[in-house]
Design a protein around this motif. Structure first.
Motif, PDB file in Angstrom:
ATOM      1  N   GLU A  35     -76.112  59.058 -77.481  1.00 36.10           N
ATOM      2  CA  GLU A  35     -74.902  59.860 -77.238  1.00 36.10           C
ATOM      3  C   GLU A  35     -73.681  58.962 -77.333  1.00 36.10           C
ATOM      4  O   GLU A  35     -73.723  57.806 -76.924  1.00 36.10           O
ATOM      5  CB  GLU A  35     -74.969  60.509 -75.854  1.00 36.10           C
ATOM      6  N   ASP A  36     -72.601  59.514 -77.838  1.00 35.78           N
ATOM      7  CA  ASP A  36     -71.334  58.796 -77.902  1.00 35.78           C
ATOM      8  C   ASP A  36     -70.226  59.821 -77.756  1.00 35.78           C
ATOM      9  O   ASP A  36     -70.027  60.654 -78.630  1.00 35.78           O
ATOM     10  CB  ASP A  36     -71.207  58.041 -79.228  1.00 35.78           C
ATOM     11  N   ASN A  37     -69.549  59.806 -76.609  1.00 34.34           N
ATOM     12  CA  ASN A  37     -68.422  60.710 -76.387  1.00 34.34           C
ATOM     13  C   ASN A  37     -67.261  59.905 -75.814  1.00 34.34           C
ATOM     14  O   ASN A  37     -67.311  58.683 -75.770  1.00 34.34           O
ATOM     15  CB  ASN A  37     -68.834  61.897 -75.502  1.00 34.34           C
ATOM     16  N   ALA A  38     -66.227  60.577 -75.372  1.00 41.97           N
ATOM     17  CA  ALA A  38     -65.024  59.886 -74.882  1.00 41.97           C
ATOM     18  C   ALA A  38     -65.286  59.039 -73.641  1.00 41.97           C
ATOM     19  O   ALA A  38     -64.626  58.031 -73.425  1.00 41.97           O
ATOM     20  CB  ALA A  38     -63.929  60.904 -74.597  1.00 41.97           C
ATOM     21  N   ALA A  39     -66.270  59.429 -72.815  1.00 46.78           N
ATOM     22  CA  ALA A  39     -66.501  58.744 -71.552  1.00 46.78           C
ATOM     23  C   ALA A  39     -67.601  57.685 -71.609  1.00 46.78           C
ATOM     24  O   ALA A  39     -67.506  56.651 -70.955  1.00 46.78           O
ATOM     25  CB  ALA A  39     -66.838  59.763 -70.468  1.00 46.78           C
ATOM     26  N   CYS A  52     -70.112  52.655 -69.971  1.00 48.32           N
ATOM     27  CA  CYS A  52     -68.961  53.451 -69.538  1.00 48.32           C
ATOM     28  C   CYS A  52     -67.724  53.007 -70.305  1.00 48.32           C
ATOM     29  O   CYS A  52     -67.355  51.837 -70.272  1.00 48.32           O
ATOM     30  CB  CYS A  52     -68.738  53.285 -68.040  1.00 48.32           C
ATOM     31  N   LYS A  53     -67.105  53.964 -70.991  1.00 53.49           N
ATOM     32  CA  LYS A  53     -65.934  53.667 -71.810  1.00 53.49           C
ATOM     33  C   LYS A  53     -64.630  53.985 -71.088  1.00 53.49           C
ATOM     34  O   LYS A  53     -63.577  53.493 -71.473  1.00 53.49           O
ATOM     35  CB  LYS A  53     -66.007  54.460 -73.120  1.00 53.49           C
ATOM     36  N   GLN A  54     -64.686  54.836 -70.069  1.00 57.84           N
ATOM     37  CA  GLN A  54     -63.493  55.194 -69.308  1.00 57.84           C
ATOM     38  C   GLN A  54     -63.637  54.718 -67.869  1.00 57.84           C
ATOM     39  O   GLN A  54     -64.746  54.597 -67.350  1.00 57.84           O
ATOM     40  CB  GLN A  54     -63.292  56.710 -69.296  1.00 57.84           C
ATOM     41  N   ASN A  55     -62.513  54.494 -67.226  1.00 58.49           N
ATOM     42  CA  ASN A  55     -62.497  54.117 -65.818  1.00 58.49           C
ATOM     43  C   ASN A  55     -61.556  55.064 -65.098  1.00 58.49           C
ATOM     44  O   ASN A  55     -60.374  55.091 -65.424  1.00 58.49           O
ATOM     45  CB  ASN A  55     -62.030  52.677 -65.664  1.00 58.49           C
ATOM     46  N   PRO A  56     -62.032  55.863 -64.175  1.00 58.15           N
ATOM     47  CA  PRO A  56     -63.414  56.014 -63.725  1.00 58.15           C
ATOM     48  C   PRO A  56     -64.220  56.923 -64.644  1.00 58.15           C
ATOM     49  O   PRO A  56     -63.660  57.674 -65.433  1.00 58.15           O
ATOM     50  CB  PRO A  56     -63.267  56.639 -62.346  1.00 58.15           C
TER      51      PRO A  56
END
Length: 75
Positions: free
Chosen positions: A16-20, A45-49
Motif C-alpha cells: 500500500e502507498d497512500n498520503a499517510a 509513516c509518511k505524515q506526522n501524526p
C-alpha cells in the motif's frame, strides 16, 4: 537503531502507498533490525501524526530514519 532503508525495502513486497503510509510485506523472512526476528509487515509513516487501525493484536518494533517512523509488525 540504524536502519538501512534502501536495502531493507528492496527485499520486501510493496502492499500500500497512500498520503499517510507505505506498507510492505516481508515474504522472504528478513530479520527485524530491532529484535532480529523475522517480521510480518513494515509500515512506514509518511505524515506526522499518523493513525493506524489495527485489525488484530500485534507485537511491534519501531525505528526512526530520516524523520520517518518504521513499524515492524510481528504476529
Amino acid at each position: 537503531m540504524d536502519i538501512d532503508t534502501e536495502e531493507l525495502l528492496t527485499s520486501l513486497t510493496k502492499r500500500e502507498d497512500n498520503a499517510a503510509i507505505k506498507s510492505y510485506q516481508n515474504t522472504v523472512a528478513v530479520a527485524c533490525p530491532a529484535c532480529e526476528k523475522p517480521f510480518d509487515d513494515l509500515v512506514v509513516c509518511k505524515q506526522n501524526p499518523t493513525s493506524l487501525d489495527l485489525s488484530k493484536q500485534l507485537d511491534l518494533c519501531v525505528g526512526v530514519d530520516d524523520g520517518q517512523a518504521y513499524i515492524f509488525t510481528h504476529s
